[in-house]
Enzyme design. Structure first.
Site, short mmCIF file in Angstrom:
data_model
loop_
_atom_site.label_atom_id
_atom_site.label_comp_id
_atom_site.label_asym_id
_atom_site.label_seq_id
_atom_site.Cartn_x
_atom_site.Cartn_y
_atom_site.Cartn_z
N LYS A 35 0.84 -1.20 0.00
CA LYS A 35 0.00 0.00 0.00
C LYS A 35 0.88 1.24 0.00
O LYS A 35 1.93 1.27 0.65
CB LYS A 35 -0.88 -0.06 1.26
CG LYS A 35 -1.87 1.07 1.48
CD LYS A 35 -2.65 0.78 2.75
CE LYS A 35 -3.74 1.82 3.01
NZ LYS A 35 -4.56 1.46 4.20
N SER A 112 -9.26 1.20 3.31
CA SER A 112 -8.50 2.06 2.41
C SER A 112 -7.41 1.31 1.65
O SER A 112 -6.78 1.86 0.75
CB SER A 112 -7.86 3.21 3.20
OG SER A 112 -6.97 2.72 4.19
N SER A 136 -9.42 -1.23 7.38
CA SER A 136 -8.89 -1.06 6.03
C SER A 136 -8.21 -2.27 5.42
O SER A 136 -7.82 -2.24 4.26
CB SER A 136 -7.94 0.14 6.00
OG SER A 136 -8.64 1.33 6.17
#
Length: 434
Positions: A35, A112, A136
């Protein structure tokens, strides 16, 4: 961006080879992506927003969690798209595009850690790293039909990771199968190899499953039958998690909604727990990033802009009550589960929402989701999302939680349980009327 070939999952692609070429390393031959919240030396950490990337230099060193994986023998293939400033569980990003959910292209991928989930769900890498503050990793794992692990809070270093809210931030990971999930977890947690385990009890949170729009026989009963087959029916117990929290966490009283929240819409004590979590999250987000937001006034997408500015403009609050909530919740859950007990809940209250869903409908779903997600969020307990195939062409899943520090036990339990869970799902396909 070649959205067709990589589902729009990457912000940039590169190759980072493992520190050693030895084939004896636990992650040798595996690929992964990270990420865009993790520092990788020589690359700007973008935090999901072009204004953030523009105003920050390239990282000088690599996050310890990423280095650990490289030392374990895996190869990094790039950085993945995320929701701006990690402030959403939807997975939509107006700047870099919304990664395409490989299970359900007309649905959100979840955030996310959206791109990290897509990379795994679309078979572009063996596993990936994400972060989980409010959900997330767990949410996109559920929406994309893959495994997602949120570890016990504080057991894996978050150094070199842009903070969202430190009281909740964790480094999590995604995989398509429980063996890889476990290998990655054991490398990150620096614990020995797996061995078969038996839970002393598996507690079904009946009230939480009533929040879910997925039929009980398609999720809860799959788990129940699998546990009965493997461990015996005596291991199964039922509980109302909302009642446990209401009775054992008195410090939550000031967070109860004084409005007309109805029981069928949510579980009041878990909604209060979610409110407590989001209050402290706002406070910590403001401390971390308020000055930057006010100075730069970044271009932020819908929903996220409102949340970010609500946090930045929020009055400073006394956070002492939150710490009472956490300690009371930890004690209540420890008493409920014991040393090797496990709690089963839905990860989210239904299938992934449609892209660009009506905001009011989405907010109701989001509120229910955070009631479920806040149990591990506030307690710091570990939680794993386990995929259970498709229902009406949409991915479904279940979550298991174990006490803080029981990460290795939970990883082993998933490995032990998953083949039987798959058999149960397959048996439903041959009996479509069930």
């Amino acid at each position: 961006m070649e959205k067709d070939s990589d589902y729009g999952a990457f912000t940039e692609k590169f190759l980072l080879r493992p520190s050693s070429s030895s084939h004896d390393l636990p992650l040798s031959g595996l690929t992964f992506a990270v990420k865009d919240i993790f520092d990788v030396a020589g690359y700007v950490t973008g935090f999901g927003n072009p204004d953030w990337a523009r105003t920050h230099p390239a990282a000088e060193s690599t996050a310890p969690s990423v280095s650990t994986i490289l030392k374990g023998g895996a190869t990094c293939i790039g950085k993945t798209v995320m929701d701006e400033m990690a402030y959403s569980i939807n997975g939509e990003n107006k700047h870099y595009g919304t990664p395409v959910n490989p299970c359900a292209p007309d649905r959100v991928p979840g955030g996310s850690s959206s791109g990290s989930a897509i990379v795994v769900g679309a078979d572009l890498a063996h596993f990936s790293l994400g972060t989980d503050t409010g959900g997330s990793v767990r949410v996109p794992a559920s929406y994309c039909g893959i495994f997602g692990f949120r570890p016990s809070h504080g057991v894996i270093s978050t150094s070199g990771v842009v903070p969202m809210a430190q009281s909740f931030d964790t480094v999590g990971w995604f995989a398509r199968d429980p063996v890889v999930l476990s290998k990655v977890g054991r490398a990150l947690l620096q614990i020995p190899d797996a061995h078969p385990v038996r839970p002393a009890q598996l507690i079904i949170a009946e009230d939480c499953f009533q929040l879910s729009s997925i039929p009980s026989d398609r999720v809860k009963q799959v788990l129940v039958h699998s546990v009965e087959k493997l461990f015996g029916g005596h291991v199964l117990k039922q509980a109302n998690l909302g009642d446990v929290v209401k009775d054992k966490v008195p410090s939550l009283n000031c967070f109860f909604d004084k409005g007309n929240a109805r029981q069928e819409d949510n579980i009041p004590s878990l909604a209060a727990l979610s409110s407590a979590m989001r209050t402290l999250q706002r406070h910590e987000f403001k401390n971390n990033h308020g000055e930057w937001v006010i100075t730069v006034r970044p271009d932020l997408g819908p929903g996220i802009s409102e949340r970010v500015w609500e946090a930045v403009r929020a009055a400073d609050e006394n956070t002492g009550v939150y710490h009472s909530v956490k300690s009371e919740l930890c004690a209540a859950l420890a008493e409920l589960l014991g040393d090797t007990g496990v709690l089963a809940i839905p990860t989210v209250p239904g299938p992934p929402p449609k892209l660009q869903m009506d905001p009011a409908t989405l907010e109701t779903f989001r509120a229910r989701a955070f009631s479920l997600l806040s149990t591990a969020g506030v307690s710091g307990f570990c939680q794993v999302n386990i995929p259970l195939g498709m229902y009406e062409d949409l991915p479904v899943s279940v979550s298991l939680l174990a006490k803080h520090g029981s990460d290795g036990f939970l990883l082993s339990l998933v490995e032990t349980l998953y083949a039987t869970l798959k058999e149960q799902v397959e048996s439903l396909k041959s009996h479509p009327c069930l």
